[in-house]
Design an enzyme around this catalytic site. Structure first.
Site, mmCIF file in Angstrom:
data_model
loop_
_atom_site.group_PDB
_atom_site.id
_atom_site.type_symbol
_atom_site.label_atom_id
_atom_site.label_comp_id
_atom_site.label_asym_id
_atom_site.label_seq_id
_atom_site.Cartn_x
_atom_site.Cartn_y
_atom_site.Cartn_z
ATOM 1 N N ARG A 94 0.737 -1.180 0.046
ATOM 2 C CA ARG A 94 -0.161 0.067 -0.051
ATOM 3 C C ARG A 94 0.852 1.054 -0.089
ATOM 4 O O ARG A 94 0.618 2.237 -0.429
ATOM 5 C CB ARG A 94 -0.881 -0.037 1.163
ATOM 6 C CG ARG A 94 -2.169 -1.193 0.910
ATOM 7 C CD ARG A 94 -3.000 -0.944 2.047
ATOM 8 N NE ARG A 94 -2.573 -1.715 3.375
ATOM 9 C CZ ARG A 94 -2.407 -2.822 3.577
ATOM 10 N NH1 ARG A 94 -2.878 -3.865 2.898
ATOM 11 N NH2 ARG A 94 -1.608 -3.156 4.688
ATOM 12 N N GLU A 116 2.971 -6.870 13.182
ATOM 13 C CA GLU A 116 1.947 -6.918 14.233
ATOM 14 C C GLU A 116 1.386 -8.283 13.997
ATOM 15 O O GLU A 116 0.605 -8.748 14.873
ATOM 16 C CB GLU A 116 0.942 -5.689 13.960
ATOM 17 C CG GLU A 116 -0.057 -5.432 14.821
ATOM 18 C CD GLU A 116 -1.406 -4.451 14.573
ATOM 19 O OE1 GLU A 116 -1.201 -4.172 13.322
ATOM 20 O OE2 GLU A 116 -2.229 -4.364 15.223
HETATM 21 P P1 AMP Z 1 4.417 -2.438 11.585
HETATM 22 O O1 AMP Z 1 5.644 -2.876 10.909
HETATM 23 O O2 AMP Z 1 3.912 -3.142 12.690
HETATM 24 O O3 AMP Z 1 4.425 -0.887 11.822
HETATM 25 O O4 AMP Z 1 3.207 -2.445 10.304
HETATM 26 C C1 AMP Z 1 2.986 -1.768 9.375
HETATM 27 C C2 AMP Z 1 2.926 -2.333 8.108
HETATM 28 O O5 AMP Z 1 1.918 -3.581 8.560
HETATM 29 C C3 AMP Z 1 2.366 -1.436 7.147
HETATM 30 O O6 AMP Z 1 2.705 -1.775 5.944
HETATM 31 C C4 AMP Z 1 0.813 -1.753 7.078
HETATM 32 O O7 AMP Z 1 0.460 -1.594 5.751
HETATM 33 C C5 AMP Z 1 0.649 -2.802 7.692
HETATM 34 N N1 AMP Z 1 -0.163 -2.894 8.899
HETATM 35 C C6 AMP Z 1 0.009 -3.387 10.236
HETATM 36 N N2 AMP Z 1 -0.982 -3.005 11.049
HETATM 37 C C7 AMP Z 1 -1.890 -2.726 10.199
HETATM 38 C C8 AMP Z 1 -3.535 -2.269 10.449
HETATM 39 N N3 AMP Z 1 -3.863 -2.706 11.766
HETATM 40 N N4 AMP Z 1 -4.219 -2.195 9.433
HETATM 41 C C9 AMP Z 1 -3.629 -2.039 8.094
HETATM 42 N N5 AMP Z 1 -2.597 -2.112 7.627
HETATM 43 C C10 AMP Z 1 -1.430 -2.753 8.878
#
Ligand code: AMP
Length: 175
Positions: A59, A96
């Site tokens: 995205r 996550e």
């Molecule tokens: P993080 O590495 O935990 O900061 O996760 C960020 C990445 O995971 C981004 O590329 C987001 O597109 C995706 N992502 C993580 N959590 C979500 C969420 N709750 N909703 C949508 N995309 C998420």
């Protein structure tokens, strides 16, 4: 349209892709031309001294490439493992909802390139942290990180600030 109004179009989808995850679905925002434009125009105002725009699969690509095009700047994809055809370096990180690996082409930047890094959501910060490491390893300099929204309970901002206190992080919605 103001960016605040555009952000209202983001839809919460509970328990996707796993139970307990509240997924931020940006597709209603993307399909609204005024909202999509409001976001990319706002993002473009943070380009400052950047010479090139990097986006994180998948995205992040959507916003980063639109911003690059608006500015007449180049775009660099930071991709999931195994997708890039040329010589690449990789970084593994926790997410996550699982583990993942990102890659970048070794020759993505020219010496001295200043990089505006864009993704849609900042959650734990693992993804953006890994992207920053990749960019720096091949000689780019991240001058600003942009995310559409940030999930504050997961401390992503704090994690990145600790490792890279010199890099400003801007997001437009905390939820
Ligand atoms: P993080 O590495 O935990 O900061 O996760 C960020 C990445 O995971 C981004 O590329 C987001 O597109 C995706 N992502 C993580 N959590 C979500 C969420 N709750 N909703 C949508 N995309 C998420």
């Amino acid at each position: 349209m103001k960016i605040e109004q555009a952000l209202k179009l983001i839809r919460d989808v509970p328990d996707f892709p796993k139970p307990g995850i509240l997924f931020k679905d940006i597709t209603p925002l993307l399909s609204d031309g005024e909202a999509f434009l409001a976001v990319t125009q706002k993002f473009s105002t943070f380009a400052q001294s950047s010479t090139i725009i990097a986006g994180i699969e998948a995205r992040g690509f959507i916003f980063a490439s639109a911003v690059a095009n608006q500015l007449g700047a180049g775009f660099v994809p930071i991709r999931k493992a195994g997708k890039l055809p040329y010589e690449s370096i990789s970084a593994t990180y926790g997410l996550e909802y699982g583990d993942d690996e990102l890659e970048i082409h070794k020759d993505a930047f020219k010496p001295g390139d200043k990089v505006l890094l864009i993704d849609d959501v900042l959650a734990t910060g693992g993804t953006i942290g890994a992207a920053i490491d990749l960019i720096h390893e091949i000689g780019g300099e991240v001058i600003h990180v942009l995310a559409l929204l940030e999930i504050p309970g997961l401390s992503g901002r704090e994690r990145i600030n600790q490792l890279h206190p010199q890099i400003p992080i801007t997001s437009f919605m905390n939820s």
